[in-house]
Design a protein around this motif. Structure first.
Motif, PDB file in Angstrom:
ATOM      1  N   LEU A  10       0.824  -1.214   0.000  1.00 33.98           N
ATOM      2  CA  LEU A  10       0.000   0.000   0.000  1.00 33.98           C
ATOM      3  C   LEU A  10       0.860   1.267   0.000  1.00 33.98           C
ATOM      4  CD1 LEU A  10      -2.846  -1.130   2.427  1.00 33.98           C
ATOM      5  CD2 LEU A  10      -3.055  -0.661  -0.025  1.00 33.98           C
ATOM      6  N   THR A  11       2.011   1.225   0.639  1.00 31.25           N
ATOM      7  CA  THR A  11       2.927   2.370   0.602  1.00 31.25           C
ATOM      8  C   THR A  11       3.406   2.620  -0.826  1.00 31.25           C
ATOM      9  OG1 THR A  11       3.673   1.943   2.869  1.00 31.25           O
ATOM     10  CG2 THR A  11       5.098   3.291   1.469  1.00 31.25           C
ATOM     11  N   ARG A  12       3.741   1.540  -1.517  1.00 33.26           N
ATOM     12  CA  ARG A  12       4.178   1.671  -2.909  1.00 33.26           C
ATOM     13  C   ARG A  12       3.055   2.189  -3.796  1.00 33.26           C
ATOM     14  NH1 ARG A  12       3.711  -1.689  -7.110  1.00 33.26           N
ATOM     15  NH2 ARG A  12       3.174  -3.495  -5.835  1.00 33.26           N
ATOM     16  N   GLU A  13       1.835   1.688  -3.572  1.00 30.97           N
ATOM     17  CA  GLU A  13       0.705   2.112  -4.395  1.00 30.97           C
ATOM     18  C   GLU A  13       0.346   3.582  -4.148  1.00 30.97           C
ATOM     19  OE1 GLU A  13      -2.671  -0.410  -4.783  1.00 30.97           O
ATOM     20  OE2 GLU A  13      -1.512  -2.235  -4.460  1.00 30.97           O
ATOM     21  N   TYR A  14       0.525   4.046  -2.911  1.00 29.09           N
ATOM     22  CA  TYR A  14       0.261   5.459  -2.636  1.00 29.09           C
ATOM     23  C   TYR A  14       1.229   6.341  -3.405  1.00 29.09           C
ATOM     24  CZ  TYR A  14      -0.146   9.864  -0.105  1.00 29.09           C
ATOM     25  OH  TYR A  14      -0.308  11.189   0.217  1.00 29.09           O
ATOM     26  N   ALA A  15       2.486   5.934  -3.446  1.00 28.81           N
ATOM     27  CA  ALA A  15       3.477   6.703  -4.208  1.00 28.81           C
ATOM     28  C   ALA A  15       3.120   6.725  -5.692  1.00 28.81           C
ATOM     29  CB  ALA A  15       4.866   6.096  -4.003  1.00 28.81           C
ATOM     30  N   THR A  16       2.633   5.599  -6.190  1.00 29.15           N
ATOM     31  CA  THR A  16       2.282   5.502  -7.616  1.00 29.15           C
ATOM     32  C   THR A  16       1.071   6.358  -7.956  1.00 29.15           C
ATOM     33  OG1 THR A  16       3.169   3.248  -7.745  1.00 29.15           O
ATOM     34  CG2 THR A  16       1.611   3.925  -9.463  1.00 29.15           C
ATOM     35  N   ILE A  17       0.004   6.249  -7.156  1.00 32.71           N
ATOM     36  CA  ILE A  17      -1.233   6.975  -7.472  1.00 32.71           C
ATOM     37  C   ILE A  17      -1.070   8.473  -7.227  1.00 32.71           C
ATOM     38  CG2 ILE A  17      -2.403   6.872  -5.228  1.00 32.71           C
ATOM     39  CD1 ILE A  17      -4.954   6.027  -6.763  1.00 32.71           C
ATOM     40  N   LYS A  19       1.767  10.122  -7.832  1.00 28.74           N
ATOM     41  CA  LYS A  19       2.562  10.608  -8.955  1.00 28.74           C
ATOM     42  C   LYS A  19       1.785  10.605 -10.255  1.00 28.74           C
ATOM     43  CE  LYS A  19       6.992   9.793 -11.294  1.00 28.74           C
ATOM     44  NZ  LYS A  19       8.211   8.953 -11.331  1.00 28.74           N
ATOM     45  N   ASN A  20       0.915   9.610 -10.424  1.00 28.67           N
ATOM     46  CA  ASN A  20       0.179   9.481 -11.681  1.00 28.67           C
ATOM     47  C   ASN A  20      -1.276   9.085 -11.395  1.00 28.67           C
ATOM     48  OD1 ASN A  20      -0.296   9.353 -14.454  1.00 28.67           O
ATOM     49  ND2 ASN A  20       0.321   7.192 -14.580  1.00 28.67           N
ATOM     50  N   PRO A  21      -2.075  10.009 -10.889  1.00 27.15           N
ATOM     51  CA  PRO A  21      -3.465   9.665 -10.541  1.00 27.15           C
ATOM     52  C   PRO A  21      -4.303   9.404 -11.791  1.00 27.15           C
ATOM     53  CG  PRO A  21      -3.108  12.028 -10.313  1.00 27.15           C
ATOM     54  CD  PRO A  21      -1.764  11.410 -10.580  1.00 27.15           C
ATOM     55  N   PRO A  22      -5.226   8.454 -11.723  1.00 27.66           N
ATOM     56  CA  PRO A  22      -6.124   8.207 -12.862  1.00 27.66           C
ATOM     57  C   PRO A  22      -7.035   9.422 -13.079  1.00 27.66           C
ATOM     58  CG  PRO A  22      -6.177   6.405 -11.267  1.00 27.66           C
ATOM     59  CD  PRO A  22      -5.477   7.534 -10.611  1.00 27.66           C
ATOM     60  N   THR A 106      -6.605   0.467 -10.019  1.00 28.09           N
ATOM     61  CA  THR A 106      -7.458  -0.460 -10.763  1.00 28.09           C
ATOM     62  C   THR A 106      -8.841  -0.533 -10.133  1.00 28.09           C
ATOM     63  OG1 THR A 106      -5.477  -1.788 -11.181  1.00 28.09           O
ATOM     64  CG2 THR A 106      -7.607  -2.792 -11.708  1.00 28.09           C
ATOM     65  N   ILE A 107      -8.873  -0.626  -8.808  1.00 24.67           N
ATOM     66  CA  ILE A 107     -10.138  -0.722  -8.066  1.00 24.67           C
ATOM     67  C   ILE A 107     -10.986   0.529  -8.280  1.00 24.67           C
ATOM     68  CG2 ILE A 107     -11.145  -0.844  -5.745  1.00 24.67           C
ATOM     69  CD1 ILE A 107      -8.590  -2.496  -4.974  1.00 24.67           C
ATOM     70  N   LEU A 108     -10.370   1.698  -8.191  1.00 29.35           N
ATOM     71  CA  LEU A 108     -11.127   2.944  -8.306  1.00 29.35           C
ATOM     72  C   LEU A 108     -11.572   3.214  -9.744  1.00 29.35           C
ATOM     73  CD1 LEU A 108      -9.136   5.184  -5.810  1.00 29.35           C
ATOM     74  CD2 LEU A 108     -11.403   4.159  -5.500  1.00 29.35           C
ATOM     75  N   ILE A 109     -10.755   2.835 -10.711  1.00 28.96           N
ATOM     76  CA  ILE A 109     -11.183   2.956 -12.109  1.00 28.96           C
ATOM     77  C   ILE A 109     -12.385   2.048 -12.357  1.00 28.96           C
ATOM     78  CG2 ILE A 109     -10.529   2.459 -14.499  1.00 28.96           C
ATOM     79  CD1 ILE A 109      -7.686   3.379 -13.740  1.00 28.96           C
TER      80      ILE A 109
END
Length: 265
Positions: A10-17, A19-22, A106-109
């Motif tokens: 989840l820490t990694r996914e927070y950094a990803t989203i 930086k590049n939010p859908p 993926t979940i939010l999209i």
């Protein structure tokens, strides 16, 4: 408490989203609990939700990503029941169908895609386009006031109207500040969510489909219609009586009385 693997993921996914939010989506974990994520979906163009601000939560299990989160949308939308767990293939209703490769984005999209469809499931409602547009206009007010609540004590668990917007304000302080300025600029009544001194063009009281209040309004309309119908029937009776009296008077005036001899043709 999150497992070591869940915390790392989840820490990694927070950094990803971050930086590049859908498109139309922003999300972050709560400072107090990395398993509790808060998201905001902005209503896309060409949908009844355009301009709406839809806040919700993802509650992840401690063994994520090997099990899916519980998904809720707190802001009334006319599409989902507020603060109700949604039955989706990406939610905790279907843990066996969840793919560990799926991420928060993926979940939010997937949630946004489902929101803009008309497919029904547990936790969804079938609001009209007018209701959805009306709720979209009031979404900023609802988020920042808890639906006009005056109670400032935040609720635990499901977030519902009644916390005065405290939970939203704690998780989204910058967005809440923007909402407060927007309400001031547009002269929005903090209690009702409607423009001060303006007319409310939405559904009466913003009543949700299937609610008891909605049925009460329908019943009142039916009663008024029936009363009007009875009044019209009464008027027709009096009109008929008047015609009969007029006919009788004219007949006597023209000498159509049966006691007088008639002129032969």
């Amino acid at each position: 408490m999150a497992s070591k693997a869940a915390h790392k993921r989840l820490t990694r996914e927070y950094a990803t989203i971050s930086k590049n939010p859908p498109p139309y989506i922003t999300a972050h974990p709560s400072d107090a609990n990395i398993l509790e994520w808060h998201y905001i979906i902005t209503g896309p163009e060409d949908t009844p939700y355009h301009g709406g601000q839809y806040w919700g939560t993802l509650i992840f299990p401690s063994n994520y990503p090997f099990a899916p989160p519980a998904i809720r949308m707190h802001t009334p939308s006319g599409r989902f029941q507020p603060s109700t767990r949604l039955c989706l293939s990406i939610s905790d209703f279907h843990p066996k169908s969840f793919n560990p490769a799926w991420e928060v984005s993926t979940i939010l999209i997937g949630l946004l895609s489902f929101m803009t469809s008309e497919e029904m499931t547990t936790g969804s409602v079938s609001g009209s386009e007018r209701e959805r547009k009306y709720l979209a206009r009031k979404s900023r007010w609802w988020n920042s006031t808890g639906g006009g609540s005056q109670n400032r004590a935040a609720l635990k668990g499901n977030v519902k109207a009644g916390d005065g917007g405290a939970k939203f304000r704690a998780e989204w302080p910058e967005v809440d500040g923007e909402n407060q300025r927007w309400m001031t600029e547009h002269k929005i009544d903090p209690v009702t969510g409607d423009p001060i001194g303006g007319s409310n063009c939405g559904p009466q009281l913003g009543i949700a489909p299937g609610s008891g209040q909605r049925q009460a309004v329908v019943d009142a309309v039916v009663q008024q219609r029936d009363a009007a119908g009875r009044g019209w029937m009464s008027s027709r009776v009096w009109i008929f009586v008047g015609i009969v009296l007029l006919y009788t008077g004219v007949a006597r005036w023209l000498g159509w009385d049966s006691d007088r001899p008639r002129t032969a043709l």
